[in-house]
Design an enzyme around this catalytic site. Structure first.
Site, mmCIF file in Angstrom:
data_model
loop_
_atom_site.group_PDB
_atom_site.id
_atom_site.type_symbol
_atom_site.label_atom_id
_atom_site.label_comp_id
_atom_site.label_asym_id
_atom_site.label_seq_id
_atom_site.Cartn_x
_atom_site.Cartn_y
_atom_site.Cartn_z
ATOM 1 N N LEU A 125 -7.790 3.759 -5.923
ATOM 2 C CA LEU A 125 -7.238 4.826 -5.091
ATOM 3 C C LEU A 125 -5.710 4.751 -5.041
ATOM 4 O O LEU A 125 -5.023 5.729 -5.303
ATOM 5 C CB LEU A 125 -7.821 4.716 -3.660
ATOM 6 N N GLU A 127 -1.663 4.126 -5.417
ATOM 7 C CA GLU A 127 -0.649 4.293 -6.468
ATOM 8 C C GLU A 127 0.683 3.826 -5.904
ATOM 9 O O GLU A 127 0.786 3.550 -4.697
ATOM 10 C CB GLU A 127 -0.561 5.782 -6.879
ATOM 11 N N TRP A 156 -2.547 -1.948 -7.406
ATOM 12 C CA TRP A 156 -3.280 -2.791 -6.443
ATOM 13 C C TRP A 156 -4.798 -2.721 -6.656
ATOM 14 O O TRP A 156 -5.556 -2.683 -5.697
ATOM 15 C CB TRP A 156 -2.988 -2.391 -4.986
ATOM 16 N N ILE A 157 -5.210 -2.701 -7.923
ATOM 17 C CA ILE A 157 -6.641 -2.574 -8.188
ATOM 18 C C ILE A 157 -7.288 -3.956 -8.273
ATOM 19 O O ILE A 157 -7.014 -4.732 -9.214
ATOM 20 C CB ILE A 157 -6.893 -1.779 -9.495
ATOM 21 N N ARG A 268 -8.008 -37.031 13.818
ATOM 22 C CA ARG A 268 -6.595 -37.424 13.888
ATOM 23 C C ARG A 268 -6.247 -37.938 15.291
ATOM 24 O O ARG A 268 -6.511 -37.256 16.287
ATOM 25 C CB ARG A 268 -5.739 -36.204 13.545
ATOM 26 N N GLN A 336 -1.036 -25.222 12.564
ATOM 27 C CA GLN A 336 -0.318 -25.903 13.642
ATOM 28 C C GLN A 336 -1.057 -27.168 14.087
ATOM 29 O O GLN A 336 -0.447 -28.221 14.291
ATOM 30 C CB GLN A 336 -0.162 -24.934 14.825
ATOM 31 N N GLY A 340 2.140 -31.383 9.929
ATOM 32 C CA GLY A 340 2.711 -31.460 8.579
ATOM 33 C C GLY A 340 1.628 -31.408 7.513
ATOM 34 O O GLY A 340 1.812 -30.798 6.455
ATOM 35 N N GLU A 363 -7.269 -2.199 2.351
ATOM 36 C CA GLU A 363 -8.301 -1.287 2.881
ATOM 37 C C GLU A 363 -7.884 -0.710 4.243
ATOM 38 O O GLU A 363 -8.688 -0.547 5.148
ATOM 39 C CB GLU A 363 -9.674 -1.974 2.905
ATOM 40 N N GLU A 367 -1.627 -1.046 10.966
ATOM 41 C CA GLU A 367 -1.015 0.152 11.543
ATOM 42 C C GLU A 367 -1.908 1.380 11.313
ATOM 43 O O GLU A 367 -2.028 2.244 12.203
ATOM 44 C CB GLU A 367 0.375 0.359 10.926
#
Ligand code: COS
Length: 379
Positions: A125, A127, A156-157, A268, A336, A340, A363, A367
């Site tokens: 779709l 371009e 982006w196919i 840890r 986080q 490290g 997809e 926004e």
């Protein structure tokens, strides 16, 4: 209201989980590092019936419905998001295009091969000038006798260089805006279908994303999908379903972030106790889990509405919005918690962090999801 999954779906979920743990997760770091196509993983998914999830049994599919497919995609993406994206696009954007909009002849010709993975499907779709504004696409479709000629460049196919069948949207009427676009089923062995540059990406590196040249590409009229000039609505309707797939992917990635964080926080030690004993870490784990479960409910609701034949576009956008934001939150906090170590390739969370990023972009961006949701309230 019953939130328990029926037993058959629980068994499906468990099978997908074990498959992803045994077959996908162990190969994911290598595919990411080498940017190598997850073809073998996709073949294994085909053996499991995961390439035929959207295909009715009469055409050889596993016909899992959107709910079943969503549950499977959550598990696959927990193991390997590059494989997950391939399976999602193939099912929700290509197989579904034919199931929902194809005629009998097209169904018989393509669905059995798509269901087994003999053919892999792509969706074309976007371009260079039309990403979010999909309706402004300019690739041309010109009638020529009984055929159509496609010309232009797609961008982006996903796995456009590996697919056997591509759903391509092109402009059949220059002056009709979104009412001048037609969808075509294109065998990628056709002369004039030319995959080009492969993008160098932040994440999903086992899933090649390519530019596609349509160079005097001849398509028989029998391969028009739906009606001429109805392509934009087909593209949008398919994306509504695709967004449930990407929401499922985001949940899978977020689940992986949470699992890795819980493990690391238990192992840890700092200041003489495991990280899990610190309130600051507990708060992150609680927020991650709550984000995930909220997104899961929204996603399964959208899938259930779709399977029930009810409107689901807004709910699919809500699911994608929440799940993709949640995945990015979880990925950030997983890095986080690992400190490290999480910033190195010795742990998978840095890959999850990179893979999660795309879920807010493809997809339909975050926004665009807010636009789709808001306008159902404001108009
Ligand atoms: N299902 C079916 N039809 C739809 C639809 C949907 N989800 N959304 C819109 N339509 C129809 C409309 O009803 C309208 O029909 P009419 O011509 O009969 O009036 C037509 O399509 C045009 O709709 P609209 O005016 O809303 O189109 P816009 O150009 O304003 O675009 C958005 C709307 C922004 C929602 C759309 O372009 C979009 O989703 N963009 C994101 C694209 C995307 O996800 N790209 C990623 C590609 S895959 S990586």
């Amino acid at each position: 209201m019953d939130f328990d999954l029926p037993e058959d779906l629980q068994m499906l979920q468990q099978a997908a989980r074990e498959f992803a743990e045994n077959e996908l997760a162990p190969r994911a770091a290598e595919a990411d590092k080498e940017e190598s196509w997850v073809g073998e993983q996709v073949r294994l998914c085909a053996e499991m019936g995961f390439l035929g999830m959207a295909v009715p049994e009469q055409y050889g599919g596993s016909e899992l419905g959107t709910l079943g497919s969503s549950l499977v995609l959550m598990e696959l993406n927990k193991g390997c998001a590059s494989t997950g994206t391939t399976v999602s696009v193939h099912n929700s954007l290509t197989c579904e295009s034919i199931v929902r909009f194809g005629n009998d002849e097209q169904k018989q010709r393509y669905l059995p091969k798509l269901a087994t993975g003999e053919m892999l499907g792509a969706y074309c779709l976007s371009e260079a000038g039309s990403g979010s504004d999909a309706g402004s696409l300019v690739c041309r479709a010109t009638p020529d006798g009984d055929d159509w000629i496609l010309d232009g460049t797609k961008l982006w196919i996903s796995h456009g260089n590996q697919a056997d069948l591509a759903v391509i949207f092109a402009r059949s009427d220059a002056d009709a805006g979104t009412r001048g676009i037609t969808a075509f089923l294109v065998d990628t062995s056709s002369e004039g279908y030319k995959p080009g540059k492969k993008e160098r990406k932040m994440g999903l590196r086992g899933s090649p994303t390519v530019e596609l040249q349509l160079d005097n590409l001849r398509v028989p009229a029998a391969n028009v999908l739906g009606e001429v000039n109805d392509g934009f609505k087909i593209a949008m309707a398919l994306l509504d379903g695709g967004r449930i797939g990407i929401a499922s992917q985001a949940i899978g990635i977020a689940d992986a972030c949470l699992a890795a964080s819980v493990k690391y926080a238990g192992e840890r030690e700092q200041f003489g106790k495991p990280l899990a004993a610190f309130g600051a870490i507990q708060e992150k784990i609680a927020d991650m889990a709550t984000y995930i479960e909220g997104a899961r409910l929204l996603t399964l609701r959208a899938a259930t509405l779709k399977d029930g034949g009810k409107p689901y576009g807004r709910e699919a956008s809500m699911a994608k919005l929440q799940a993709s934001r949640g995945a990015n939150y979880c990925a950030k906090e997983a890095v986080q918690i690992h400190g490290g170590a999480g910033y190195t390739r010795d742990f998978p969370v840095e890959r999850y962090f990179r893979d999660a990023r795309i879920t807010e972009i493809y997809e339909g961006t975050t926004e665009i999801q807010t636009l789709v949701i808001a306008r159902t309230y404001l108009r």
